[in-house]
Write a protein that holds these residues in place. Structure first.
Motif: not given
Length: 392
Positions: A199-222, A238-241
């Motif tokens: 399922a890698t291709d489908a999962i990667r496509a969804e990851a690329e899509a959400v990261l392209a338009v929902q960057d503000d939804e990325l939250t610091p992991y630590v 609290r770093s988005r790195r």
């Protein structure tokens, strides 16, 4: 007693002057006389050993070194000279082992003079050569074939030869007894891995899509609160790195994110994920910024294992668990024990993204899984709180 001490000191000083002038025979005679007096100290024996070695008396030098080490078994220069004398006799393997013993007692390099530093470098070279030869001999003589038994035997050999350290589970909170310590687990224990990889291709496509338009939804992991000792996390707190696009968090589906990634959620849903209210499952796209390193750390619980699936992978990204380092490959998944020290890095100029989720340790029975979930939930209820997720 004071008179004897003074006479011994006078003999040592005279011997030092003789050695400085190049008169090794005269120095040896003075030191041997001093050594015949009561309670000769380590320095006297080591001076005598050096003098005898300089005169080619290797047996006499060894005797003096051993007398010094009898007084101070961890004496670095004594251990180093013991190994050097064995090497000069042609006993290279015994010397290499002895050099290894000396290396365990080596002081800081800035505390050593140039001659001793050169001897220390030589000790390291000889010990490393011996370990490499031992490793090669054992693997050649045993002719290890494939399979899990051979893989474990190879690790055993590499621990003997110093290629690998023995790492252990160090969970931050939950250590369930009787579970083996394996860095990367064998694929054979996870028959569903191939389906997830498919399922890698489908999962990667969804990851690329959400990261392209929902960057503000990325939250610091630590995400440690103020007043918490940060230790190795200070730089990334609290770093988005190092950030995450959560699909499951704290045992709850992140609804908006799940709707954006239906095929990813379907693939995750077929895995044996642990269910513990307020804690698990967890699943996310893990996003690591360029030139960012996640420091060595350990996870929370050994009753679960962690799955990685490579998605967006620039060159220069790596991952280490215990003594084994791997490079992610797109479409390749692995399962590891995150309670064993691990770290990750992205040395490239582009972000790295992988899918991370957790699964039950396959050594647990269904009954044990239920008991663990009940125990952890009971503890949280007793403490009056529900965790909101995990860091680390």
């Amino acid at each position: 007693m004071d008179a004897e001490h003074n006479e011994t000191s006078a003999l040592k000083q005279a011997a030092a002057r003789a050695m400085a002038s190049g008169d090794l025979r005269g120095a040896r005679a003075l030191l041997e006389e001093a050594a015949s007096r009561p309670d000769p100290d380590v320095d006297l024996w080591m001076s005598l050993a050096a003098c005898r070695r300089g005169l080619g008396d290797l047996d006499g030098a060894s005797t003096a070194v051993e007398r010094a080490l009898a007084l101070q078994p961890r004496h670095f220069i004594g251990l180093l000279m013991r190994a050097s004398l064995l090497e000069r006799r042609g006993e290279r393997r015994a010397a290499a082992v002895a050099y290894g013993n000396a290396l365990t007692q080596a002081p800081r390099q800035d505390a050593l003079d140039p001659m001793t530093l050169r001897a220390l470098d030589h000790a390291r070279d000889e010990h490393a050569r011996y370990l490499a030869e031992l490793d090669a001999m054992l693997k050649r003589e045993l002719g290890l074939a494939g399979g899990p038994d051979a893989a474990r035997a190879t690790v055993f050999i590499e621990r003997i030869s110093g290629k690998r350290r023995a790492f252990h589970q160090e969970p931050a909170q939950f250590h369930y007894p009787g579970l083996p310590e394996e860095e990367f687990h064998s694929r054979d224990a996870f028959p569903w891995l191939a389906e997830l990889e498919a399922a890698t291709d489908a999962i990667r496509a969804e990851a690329e899509a959400v990261l392209a338009v929902q960057d503000d939804e990325l939250t610091p992991y630590v995400r440690y609160a103020d007043g918490i000792p940060l230790d190795q996390w200070a730089e990334l707190n609290r770093s988005r790195r190092w950030s995450a696009y959560h699909l499951w968090l704290g045992g709850e589906v992140v609804a908006d994110h799940a709707r954006s990634c239906p095929r990813t959620m379907a693939a995750i849903g077929r895995l044996p994920q642990p269910r513990i209210p307020g804690r698990l499952p967890s699943a996310m796209f893990s996003h690591l910024a360029p030139h960012t390193r996640i420091p060595p750390h350990t996870g929370v619980a050994n009753f679960r294992l962690v799955v990685h699936l490579g998605l967006i992978l620039p060159p220069g990204c790596g991952f280490r668990v215990g003594s084994e380092t791997r490079e992610w490959r797109r479409g390749e998944a692995w399962v590891f024990d995150d309670t064993i020290e691990h770290e990750a890095w992205n040395d490239s100029d582009s972000p790295r993204t992988i899918l991370i989720c957790d699964v039950w340790n396959p050594r647990l029975s269904a009954a044990e899984q239920e008991l663990i979930a009940a125990i952890v939930a009971g503890m949280d209820d007793f403490n009056g709180f529900t965790p909101a997720g995990e860091d680390g």
